[in-house]
Scaffold this active site. Structure first.
Site, PDB file in Angstrom:
ATOM      1  N   GLU A  83       0.795  -1.224   0.000  1.00  0.00           N
ATOM      2  CA  GLU A  83       0.000   0.000   0.000  1.00  0.00           C
ATOM      3  C   GLU A  83       0.829   1.277   0.000  1.00  0.00           C
ATOM      4  O   GLU A  83       0.454   2.250  -0.646  1.00  0.00           O
ATOM      5  CB  GLU A  83      -0.958   0.012   1.193  1.00  0.00           C
ATOM      6  N   ASP A  94      -7.896   8.005  -5.123  1.00  0.00           N
ATOM      7  CA  ASP A  94      -7.844   6.655  -5.668  1.00  0.00           C
ATOM      8  C   ASP A  94      -9.265   6.099  -5.726  1.00  0.00           C
ATOM      9  O   ASP A  94      -9.940   6.010  -4.705  1.00  0.00           O
ATOM     10  CB  ASP A  94      -6.954   5.794  -4.755  1.00  0.00           C
TER      11      ASP A  94
END
Length: 187
Positions: A83, A94
């Site tokens: 991540e 995102d």
């Protein structure tokens, strides 16, 4: 006349400092670096303004350890690496909303995990709080749709939501987590 003067000063300050969002989204405060940054460190490039105006990030936002729970420390590390490189990288747009911090946690995910910490953004950028959120999210959803207690299921739920372990579109994400050294049984 005084009102015009104050307007000019405020406008000049806004132009000089611009947006401090990269710093504040990382849980920091923009300030002159001659001031003490208590329990933390300065990071350049997150604040606009003069050369000595930098982001004071508290150590609590960037150090610590993973919270314990059903997800193993190894599995949390692999997900964290995928991540963010396991860094408090702030927030980034995102898939229709911001994802923040070590585990790129979205606001809805934070609410689902019980809203730990003082705010979504500050929790996401604090390793202990963010991993506590991931642990709580997994505890809440692991039984949903028959997902097994495995690192693969946890990673795919983290990426694809409560039934993420059943969606083929999360297999690519699992490949990235697996490449970090975690196996299906890493739990």
């Amino acid at each position: 006349m005084n009102g015009l003067f104050l307007f000019c000063v405020a406008t000049t300050a806004a132009l000089a400092y611009g947006s401090d969002a990269p710093c504040t989204n990382s849980g920091g405060v923009c300030q002159d670096d001659h001031l003490a940054c208590h329990n933390g460190h300065y990071q350049s490039g997150l604040c606009t303004g003069g050369a000595h105006r930098r982001c004071c990030l508290t150590s609590a936002s960037h150090t610590g350890s993973f919270s314990t729970g059903i997800v193993s420390q190894q599995c949390l590390q692999c997900i964290c690496n995928v991540e963010s490189g396991c860094k408090a990288i702030g927030c980034h747009f995102d898939v229709n909303s911001d994802s923040c911090g070590y585990f790129q946690i979205k606001e809805g995910y934070w609410h689902d995990c019980g809203s730990p910490g003082s705010s979504w953004r500050s929790c996401a950028n604090d390793l202990a709080c963010a991993s506590k959120c991931v642990q709580a999210y997994m505890s809440r959803y692991i039984g949903f749709s028959g997902c097994s207690h495995s690192c693969e299921s946890y990673a795919r739920i983290h990426n694809g939501g409560p039934a993420g372990c059943k969606h083929t579109n999360t297999l690519g994400y699992w490949s990235h987590v697996h490449a970090q050294g975690c196996s299906h049984n890493s739990k």
